[in-house]
Enzyme design. Structure first.
Site, mmCIF file in Angstrom:
data_model
loop_
_atom_site.group_PDB
_atom_site.id
_atom_site.type_symbol
_atom_site.label_atom_id
_atom_site.label_comp_id
_atom_site.label_asym_id
_atom_site.label_seq_id
_atom_site.Cartn_x
_atom_site.Cartn_y
_atom_site.Cartn_z
ATOM 1 N N ASP A 8 -15.556 19.905 -0.686
ATOM 2 C CA ASP A 8 -15.627 18.510 -1.140
ATOM 3 C C ASP A 8 -16.437 17.778 -0.074
ATOM 4 O O ASP A 8 -15.905 17.441 0.982
ATOM 5 C CB ASP A 8 -14.228 17.915 -1.271
ATOM 6 C CG ASP A 8 -14.273 16.443 -1.656
ATOM 7 O OD1 ASP A 8 -15.060 16.090 -2.549
ATOM 8 O OD2 ASP A 8 -13.539 15.651 -1.044
ATOM 9 N N GLU A 67 -18.819 20.424 -4.927
ATOM 10 C CA GLU A 67 -18.868 19.318 -5.888
ATOM 11 C C GLU A 67 -20.278 18.736 -5.922
ATOM 12 O O GLU A 67 -20.913 18.552 -4.885
ATOM 13 C CB GLU A 67 -17.862 18.240 -5.487
ATOM 14 C CG GLU A 67 -17.745 17.122 -6.495
ATOM 15 C CD GLU A 67 -16.676 16.108 -6.120
ATOM 16 O OE1 GLU A 67 -16.945 14.902 -6.289
ATOM 17 O OE2 GLU A 67 -15.593 16.513 -5.667
ATOM 18 N N ASP A 139 -8.777 15.229 0.829
ATOM 19 C CA ASP A 139 -10.087 15.893 0.807
ATOM 20 C C ASP A 139 -9.939 17.410 0.702
ATOM 21 O O ASP A 139 -10.735 18.072 0.038
ATOM 22 C CB ASP A 139 -10.904 15.503 2.034
ATOM 23 C CG ASP A 139 -11.273 14.023 2.018
ATOM 24 O OD1 ASP A 139 -12.018 13.608 1.118
ATOM 25 O OD2 ASP A 139 -10.799 13.284 2.901
#
Length: 173
Positions: A8, A67, A139
């Site tokens: 992420d 991502e 996160d």
């Protein structure tokens, strides 16, 4: 069996999550955050690259999932996020890992069943799916979600490929 590293990305905090996939079973291996301390962006990008490289060395993943950049209202933030992603991707490419990218909505859909889930919902479902004793940091949970999304997407693609192969075999007999 494969080890999946999910990322992420962020220019200040980059989450990571590592899982092992054996068929339908997912096993938690590790997660955390790379927190950059440099004030200037180039220094932060260097720290992200070094951190991801260290994680790759430690866990020896077979695949890297990250991502995708979403269009933020603030163009400067989107550019910094893109650069952070680039630093992480270069670390993966240097380790000869295949790189897979997933949209945030698809990741949330894979983990919670809805593409509009919030961070708390993602944390809860990641904890439940991986049987963790406590909620992971936000996160890190998002990064584990990326890895889970890849595992689920990969299973579906393998199943579809098998069906397509079977269909082709049957058609040409």
């Amino acid at each position: 069996m494969s080890i999946i590293l999910g990322i992420d990305p962020g220019s200040r905090i980059t989450g990571y999550g590592v899982i092992r996939q054996q068929g339908r079973h997912l096993q938690y291996l590790g997660s955390g955050c790379i927190r950059t301390s440099e004030k200037e962006l180039p220094g932060r990008l260097k720290q992200i690259y070094a951190g991801v490289t260290e994680i790759i060395t430690q866990f020896q993943p077979d695949v890297f999932a990250i991502e995708q950049v979403f269009m933020a209202k603030n163009a400067d933030s989107a550019l910094k996020l893109g650069q952070a992603r680039g630093s992480a991707i270069v670390a993966a490419v240097n380790a000869d890992l295949p790189v897979h990218e997933y949209a945030a909505r698809l990741i949330k859909q894979a983990v919670t069943g809805t593409g509009g889930a919030d961070k708390v919902q993602v944390q809860h479902m990641v904890q439940h799916m991986l049987k963790l004793p406590a909620k992971p940091q936000a996160d890190a949970a998002d990064a584990l979600g990326v890895a889970i999304c890849h595992a689920n997407t990969n299973k579906t693609l393998v199943a579809l490929a098998g069906k397509a192969t079977s269909a082709r075999k049957g058609r040409y007999r």
